[in-house]
Design a protein around this motif. Structure first.
Motif, PDB file in Angstrom:
ATOM      1  N   PHE A  91      11.832 -48.398  -8.812  1.00 23.53           N
ATOM      2  CA  PHE A  91      11.355 -47.712 -10.015  1.00 23.53           C
ATOM      3  C   PHE A  91      11.738 -48.488 -11.283  1.00 23.53           C
ATOM      4  N   VAL A  92      12.946 -49.083 -11.271  1.00 26.60           N
ATOM      5  CA  VAL A  92      13.378 -49.897 -12.418  1.00 26.60           C
ATOM      6  C   VAL A  92      12.458 -51.098 -12.584  1.00 26.60           C
ATOM      7  N   LEU A  93      12.115 -51.740 -11.464  1.00 29.56           N
ATOM      8  CA  LEU A  93      11.220 -52.895 -11.522  1.00 29.56           C
ATOM      9  C   LEU A  93       9.825 -52.487 -12.006  1.00 29.56           C
ATOM     10  N   LEU A  94       9.359 -51.325 -11.569  1.00 31.89           N
ATOM     11  CA  LEU A  94       8.066 -50.836 -12.047  1.00 31.89           C
ATOM     12  C   LEU A  94       8.109 -50.573 -13.551  1.00 31.89           C
ATOM     13  N   TYR A  95       9.210 -50.033 -14.013  1.00 27.50           N
ATOM     14  CA  TYR A  95       9.366 -49.789 -15.452  1.00 27.50           C
ATOM     15  C   TYR A  95       9.319 -51.104 -16.232  1.00 27.50           C
ATOM     16  N   LEU A  96      10.057 -52.119 -15.734  1.00 27.64           N
ATOM     17  CA  LEU A  96      10.066 -53.408 -16.416  1.00 27.64           C
ATOM     18  C   LEU A  96       8.671 -54.035 -16.437  1.00 27.64           C
ATOM     19  N   ALA A  97       7.930 -53.845 -15.338  1.00 29.75           N
ATOM     20  CA  ALA A  97       6.599 -54.444 -15.251  1.00 29.75           C
ATOM     21  C   ALA A  97       5.585 -53.720 -16.119  1.00 29.75           C
ATOM     22  N   ILE A  98       5.565 -52.399 -16.034  1.00 29.80           N
ATOM     23  CA  ILE A  98       4.524 -51.611 -16.699  1.00 29.80           C
ATOM     24  C   ILE A  98       4.858 -51.330 -18.166  1.00 29.80           C
ATOM     25  N   LYS A  99       6.072 -50.895 -18.417  1.00 36.01           N
ATOM     26  CA  LYS A  99       6.451 -50.519 -19.776  1.00 36.01           C
ATOM     27  C   LYS A  99       6.851 -51.715 -20.636  1.00 36.01           C
ATOM     28  N   ARG A 100       7.625 -52.635 -20.034  1.00 35.72           N
ATOM     29  CA  ARG A 100       8.121 -53.771 -20.801  1.00 35.72           C
ATOM     30  C   ARG A 100       7.243 -55.011 -20.669  1.00 35.72           C
ATOM     31  N   GLY A 101       6.294 -54.989 -19.750  1.00 32.60           N
ATOM     32  CA  GLY A 101       5.352 -56.104 -19.621  1.00 32.60           C
ATOM     33  C   GLY A 101       5.918 -57.358 -19.011  1.00 32.60           C
ATOM     34  N   PHE A 102       7.006 -57.244 -18.195  1.00 33.11           N
ATOM     35  CA  PHE A 102       7.593 -58.418 -17.554  1.00 33.11           C
ATOM     36  C   PHE A 102       6.773 -58.806 -16.325  1.00 33.11           C
ATOM     37  N   GLU A 103       5.802 -59.687 -16.533  1.00 28.67           N
ATOM     38  CA  GLU A 103       4.965 -60.228 -15.461  1.00 28.67           C
ATOM     39  C   GLU A 103       4.501 -59.156 -14.478  1.00 28.67           C
ATOM     40  N   PRO A 104       3.709 -58.195 -14.935  1.00 29.24           N
ATOM     41  CA  PRO A 104       3.283 -57.097 -14.066  1.00 29.24           C
ATOM     42  C   PRO A 104       2.495 -57.548 -12.840  1.00 29.24           C
ATOM     43  N   LEU A 105       1.770 -58.675 -12.934  1.00 22.48           N
ATOM     44  CA  LEU A 105       1.020 -59.144 -11.766  1.00 22.48           C
ATOM     45  C   LEU A 105       1.941 -59.471 -10.595  1.00 22.48           C
ATOM     46  N   LEU A 106       3.184 -59.821 -10.893  1.00 25.00           N
ATOM     47  CA  LEU A 106       4.167 -60.091  -9.846  1.00 25.00           C
ATOM     48  C   LEU A 106       4.969 -58.852  -9.502  1.00 25.00           C
ATOM     49  N   LEU A 107       5.517 -58.226 -10.537  1.00 27.13           N
ATOM     50  CA  LEU A 107       6.497 -57.168 -10.297  1.00 27.13           C
ATOM     51  C   LEU A 107       5.891 -55.868  -9.777  1.00 27.13           C
ATOM     52  N   VAL A 108       4.672 -55.523 -10.182  1.00 20.36           N
ATOM     53  CA  VAL A 108       4.094 -54.261  -9.701  1.00 20.36           C
ATOM     54  C   VAL A 108       3.923 -54.259  -8.181  1.00 20.36           C
ATOM     55  N   PRO A 109       3.260 -55.271  -7.579  1.00 22.42           N
ATOM     56  CA  PRO A 109       3.160 -55.246  -6.117  1.00 22.42           C
ATOM     57  C   PRO A 109       4.497 -55.399  -5.420  1.00 22.42           C
ATOM     58  N   ILE A 110       5.407 -56.227  -5.962  1.00 24.87           N
ATOM     59  CA  ILE A 110       6.720 -56.383  -5.333  1.00 24.87           C
ATOM     60  C   ILE A 110       7.482 -55.062  -5.356  1.00 24.87           C
ATOM     61  N   ALA A 111       7.511 -54.421  -6.518  1.00 26.09           N
ATOM     62  CA  ALA A 111       8.251 -53.163  -6.645  1.00 26.09           C
ATOM     63  C   ALA A 111       7.661 -52.079  -5.756  1.00 26.09           C
ATOM     64  N   PHE A 112       6.329 -52.023  -5.675  1.00 24.74           N
ATOM     65  CA  PHE A 112       5.725 -50.978  -4.855  1.00 24.74           C
ATOM     66  C   PHE A 112       5.927 -51.265  -3.372  1.00 24.74           C
ATOM     67  N   GLY A 113       5.931 -52.543  -3.001  1.00 23.59           N
ATOM     68  CA  GLY A 113       6.248 -52.887  -1.619  1.00 23.59           C
ATOM     69  C   GLY A 113       7.672 -52.483  -1.262  1.00 23.59           C
ATOM     70  N   MET A 114       8.608 -52.676  -2.189  1.00 23.34           N
ATOM     71  CA  MET A 114       9.991 -52.240  -1.991  1.00 23.34           C
ATOM     72  C   MET A 114      10.067 -50.724  -1.841  1.00 23.34           C
ATOM     73  N   PHE A 115       9.286 -50.041  -2.651  1.00 19.72           N
ATOM     74  CA  PHE A 115       9.227 -48.576  -2.585  1.00 19.72           C
ATOM     75  C   PHE A 115       8.702 -48.121  -1.219  1.00 19.72           C
ATOM     76  N   LEU A 116       7.612 -48.734  -0.766  1.00 21.48           N
ATOM     77  CA  LEU A 116       6.987 -48.332   0.498  1.00 21.48           C
ATOM     78  C   LEU A 116       7.898 -48.553   1.693  1.00 21.48           C
ATOM     79  N   THR A 117       8.582 -49.698   1.723  1.00 23.20           N
ATOM     80  CA  THR A 117       9.382 -50.032   2.900  1.00 23.20           C
ATOM     81  C   THR A 117      10.618 -49.153   3.031  1.00 23.20           C
ATOM     82  N   ASN A 118      11.034 -48.530   1.929  1.00 22.22           N
ATOM     83  CA  ASN A 118      12.225 -47.683   1.970  1.00 22.22           C
ATOM     84  C   ASN A 118      11.906 -46.192   2.099  1.00 22.22           C
TER      85      ASN A 118
END
Length: 385
Positions: free
Chosen positions: A29-56
């Protein structure tokens, strides 16, 4: 009736979730926040963060391996992400990413200023210093240390490619670290750049780059593939795909292939790669001392690579005829084009009329080649360990 309700509850994720899974979901969720709200390379962080979410997610089994019976037949089909992950595990996705990167890259600044190769090479210094640090820690084998060191190149696909060959059991931790630090380039690099340069150095204006002909741009990917592949054969898969994509672009003869490599293929592979990289970060695999060490060593590798590029650029500014702004040295890490943009932003904060982007792209694209070559060298040295 109560027993039925109890049995149903026990079959849900609420009853089976562990503290480690809760922690990893919060991290996602923190990574999603950084990607979506703060704009830190969302093309990378959104799929990575959601994959982390799914696997757990407990009992979801999205990364579960298939179970075979005594007769060798599949009794239980594995999870969706397990099959997509084979593109990482078998080293398929990273070269495809390089194909797309090549189709979007202009090597003109590097061709116009060949000295940029030195800055791209200097930024790889962090890889080998961190390799030695990982060995010295006593936690890692030489193969594992080599895979960790490559994080210093700030190149996620290369990190995945090398880890899949040398340390597949650490691929998740290494890939998450590499992509996380790539996304945080605008946060990590500026303090290092400012610490190592003076205000006057940051204001240096560089001579305009010469025009590069179409013929030069066509010859470059062919010649680069030949030279690199002959010197470091294991790097041929990455460099070859990078240069093939670039040849698509510069030849002008295959516009449909160029468009596919730049857009459809690149986007599809980025989704698959990002989600499956995140999916390797399960609580069981991620929450241990080795992962913590990898995250720490990774940021050290990145910082040393940035610093080495800046320091070499400072030295070159002293000994070359044409002025060189040391800020472009930080772009030698292969986070394209993020690192080059950071050089531009930091430079313009000192002097809004100073335009460093094209100058920084030279070391930046050199860093892409440099990280692939470094991976090939490490693969040659440690593939039998």
């Amino acid at each position: 009736m109560l027993q039925t309700i109890k049995d149903f509850y026990m079959s849900t994720g609420f009853a089976n979730i562990t503290p480690g899974q809760i922690l990893m979901i919060l991290v996602s969720f923190v990574l999603l926040y950084l990607a979506i709200k703060r704009g830190f390379e969302p093309l990378l962080l959104v799929p990575i963060a959601f994959g982390m979410f799914l696997t757990n997610l407990p009992l979801a089994g999205l990364m579960a391996e298939p179970i075979l019976g005594a007769d060798g037949k599949v009794e239980t089909i594995g999870g969706l992400l397990h099959y997509l992950y084979q593109g990482d595990h078998l080293g398929i996705f990273p070269p495809l990413i390089f194909l797309g990167v090549g189709a979007m890259t202009d090597f003109g600044p590097l061709i116009a200023n060949p000295k940029s190769l030195l800055l791209g090479a200097a930024a790889q210094f962090g890889i080998f210093v961190t390799f030695l640090g990982a060995i010295a820690s006593g936690l890692f084998t030489p193969s594992e240390a080599a895979s960790i060191g490559i994080i210093g190149g700030a190149d996620g696909p290369t990190a995945i490619f090398l880890s899949s060959k040398l340390a597949p059991h650490l691929l998740g931790s290494i890939a998450v670290a590499a992509y996380s630090y790539m996304a945080l380039v605008p946060v990590i690099q500026p303090p290092i750049m400012k610490l190592l340069t003076t205000k006057a150095e940051r204001k240096i204006k560089m001579k305009q780059l010469r025009h590069v002909s179409k013929l030069e741009k066509i010859i470059f990917p062919i010649l680069a593939t030949l030279i690199v592949s002959l010197i470091v054969p294991p790097a041929a898969a990455l460099v070859g795909m990078l240069m093939l994509g670039n040849l698509f672009k510069e030849s002008g003869a295959v516009s449909r292939l160029t468009d596919t490599a730049q857009n459809a293929l690149m986007n599809i592979v980025t989704i698959f790669l990002g989600v499956t990289v995140g999916a390797t970060a399960s609580a069981e695999a991620f929450l241990n001392i080795k992962t913590l060490a990898i995250m720490c060593l990774g940021v050290v590798a990145f910082a040393i690579g940035t610093a080495a590029g800046v320091l070499l650029a400072k030295l070159m500014n002293k000994v070359t005829k044409d002025p060189i702004n040391p800020l472009i040295g930080s772009a030698g890490v292969s986070a394209v084009p993020m690192a080059a943009r950071v050089s531009q932003v930091v430079g313009q904060k000192e002097d809004p009329s100073n335009f460093l982007l094209m100058h920084a792209m030279g070391p930046n694209v050199a860093g892409v080649i440099g990280s692939a070559v470094s991976a090939g060298v490490l693969l040659s040295l440690f593939s039998n360990f």
